[in-house]
Scaffold this motif. Sequence first.
Motif, short mmCIF file in Angstrom:
data_model
loop_
_atom_site.label_atom_id
_atom_site.label_comp_id
_atom_site.label_asym_id
_atom_site.label_seq_id
_atom_site.Cartn_x
_atom_site.Cartn_y
_atom_site.Cartn_z
N CYS A 169 14.96 32.38 35.10
CA CYS A 169 15.36 33.73 34.68
C CYS A 169 16.39 33.72 33.54
CB CYS A 169 15.93 34.50 35.87
SG CYS A 169 14.65 35.16 36.94
N CYS A 176 15.28 34.05 30.04
CA CYS A 176 14.43 35.21 29.75
C CYS A 176 15.15 36.27 28.91
CB CYS A 176 13.98 35.80 31.08
SG CYS A 176 13.02 37.29 30.92
N CYS A 203 8.75 39.02 30.69
CA CYS A 203 9.10 38.37 31.96
C CYS A 203 8.50 36.97 31.97
CB CYS A 203 8.54 39.18 33.14
SG CYS A 203 8.88 38.40 34.73
N CYS A 227 13.44 40.89 38.92
CA CYS A 227 14.83 41.36 38.77
C CYS A 227 14.92 42.87 38.92
CB CYS A 227 15.39 40.93 37.42
SG CYS A 227 14.35 41.45 36.04
S1 SF4 Z 1 11.98 39.62 33.73
FE1 SF4 Z 1 13.59 39.38 35.20
S2 SF4 Z 1 12.64 38.32 36.91
FE2 SF4 Z 1 11.25 38.05 35.20
S3 SF4 Z 1 11.89 36.11 34.31
FE3 SF4 Z 1 13.00 37.69 33.22
S4 SF4 Z 1 14.93 37.86 34.28
FE4 SF4 Z 1 13.54 36.73 35.65
#
Ligand code: SF4
Length: 499
Positions: free
Chosen positions: A23, A26, A54, A73
Motif C-alpha cells: 500500500c 500506491c 490501486c 483502504c
Molecule cells: S488503493 Fe488503497 S488499498 Fe489499494 S493499494 Fe492503494 S493504498 Fe492500498
Amino acid sequence: MDEPGNIRIKVPDSKENRQKCICRLCKSYPHDCSGEILFCGVNESKCDINAKTCLCNKCPVYKEYGLKGLYYCDKVSVGESNILMRKRSKEEDPGFYQEVVNIKDESKTGKSTVGSMGSLKKFPFTLDDIYFIPAQVNKIPLNLEEPVQTSVAIGPHSKKPLQVSSPIMISGMSFGAVSKNVRMVISSTASKLGIGFNSGEGGIINEEKDVGLNYRIVQYSTGRFGVDEKILESAAAVEIRFGQGAYPGKGSYLPAEKITDEIARTRNLEPGEASYSPAHHTDMTDHDTMKGKVEWLREITGGVPIGAKIGCGDIKSDVNLLADIGVDFIALDGFGGGTGATDLYVRDNVGIPVFAALPQAYKTLQELGVKDKISIIAGGGLRTSADFAKCLALGADAVYIGTAALIAINCQQYRICYSDLCPTGIATQDPKLMEQLDVEEGSQKLTNFIELTNEEVANLTRIVGKNNVNQFSTDDLISVNKDFAQITGVRWLNGEYIH
Ligand code: SF4
Ligand code: SF4
C-alpha cells in the motif's frame, strides 16, 4: 467485483502480511494517516481516500488469500446485506450515501428497504415555526401556584366518556412490535397516572388484562388480532384503526419466524402462522358498513367512546365521513409517526404531518357543528411539551405519544426495531435483550416524563393567560413562516391572519 461481507475476517493481521502489503507504494495511499497498513486485513483508513489507482491486485497478500475487490483502504461493510462498499467521505451528505446503500441492498436482495421509527424527512416548516403568544397586559399570565385543569374527556357526548387526567396519552404499540416489558410499563404507568393508553393491534397479554381498565383504548385493527368480544367489553374506549401515520393505506406483515408462542397466543394465531394486517377492513368498505360497525361496537361496549384512527391525507373528506358514521373521537396520525417496521418508500413519501391535518380536521368538525361532540387526538412525531401544547392549540383535545414514551422508558433510537436485536429491551422478544429493560425502573421514568411534560403544558397554559388546557386555541399562537400561518390559520409574525 467487490467482495461480499466482511473481507477482513479472511486476511490475518500478522507481521508477515503487514510486511508484504504494498500500500505505501500506491498513489492513493493516505499519507495523512501514514501509520496505517494492510487495509484488507485490519480496517479501512480513517482518512478520506483520493482514489488514483490501486495496487492491491498486484500484491502477494491479495493473491495468497484470493481477494477480489480493490481499494481496501476505502472499503466498509454497509447495509442490511453487508455489502463491502466505499466509505462515506467526510463532506458527503449522509442522506445521499444512504440512498446509494439502499439501492445496492435492494438490487442484491430484490426486496424493499425496511426502516423503523418515524421518517426523518424534514418539511419546509414544522411545529418549531410556531410560537406561543405570552399574556402580558391585555391578557394576564397566571402564577405557578394557580391551578390549571389538565383533565380531558374523550368522546364527551358518549354514554361513558373516557376521563383522563392529562391530554397526553400513549399511542398503540403492539405486543410483538414492542416487548412484553414495554407493554407492562405502559399499562401500569397509565393506570397509576390515570392517563389514556392504547392496546395496539397485537392483542392484550395476560399480565395486562386487568391493568388500567378505566383508561385502556382497545385498538380494533384490520387484522383483529386477539380482539374478541370479551376484550371489547372491557374497553374504556375502542379505536378502529383505519390507518397509521408511518404507512397509511398499506397493510403490515410480521413473518412467522418473528411470532413467538406467546405472540401467537395473544394474537389468536396458530403457532407458526404469520401475522398479516390488511390495508383495509374487509367488513367495512363503505359508509353503511362503517356506520353499522360503530353502532355494533357502541352496543357491545355499553356506550364507551368509539373512535377512528387514520393516517393524514384527505382530511376534509375523511373527517366528514367519520362524523357522519357517528364516531366519538378521531385520532389523526401524521407523517413522521413511528412504527416497528415498514418499507421506506412508503414511510418517507405517503401522508402529511399532523400539524397540517389538525386545523383542517378542526375546521371541518366545526363547520358540521359537531366539534363539541367529537374529540380529536393528534399524533405522529410529537416529542416535547411544546409540541403537545401547540397541537392542543391547533385543535386537538389530546395527543398521542409513542416514540417519546419509548425513549423515556429506555429506547436509545438505534432504529433497528425490525431486527429483533434492539439492545435496550424495547423492540425485541429475545429474553436476554429484554432483561435490559427493568419494568419498575421503566415505569418510574415514564411516570416522570408524563408528569413533567403535563406540568410544562400546564405552565404554557398559564403563560397564555388561561387556566384550562381545553381552552388553548389558535389565537394563542403566532407563526414565523407565512405559508405555515396560512395553512394552520394562526397569525403571522406581523400579528395578522393570512388568508
Ligand atoms: S488503493 Fe488503497 S488499498 Fe489499494 S493499494 Fe492503494 S493504498 Fe492500498
Ligand atoms: S491487498 Fe491491498 S491492502 Fe491488502 S496487503 Fe495487499 S496492498 Fe495492502
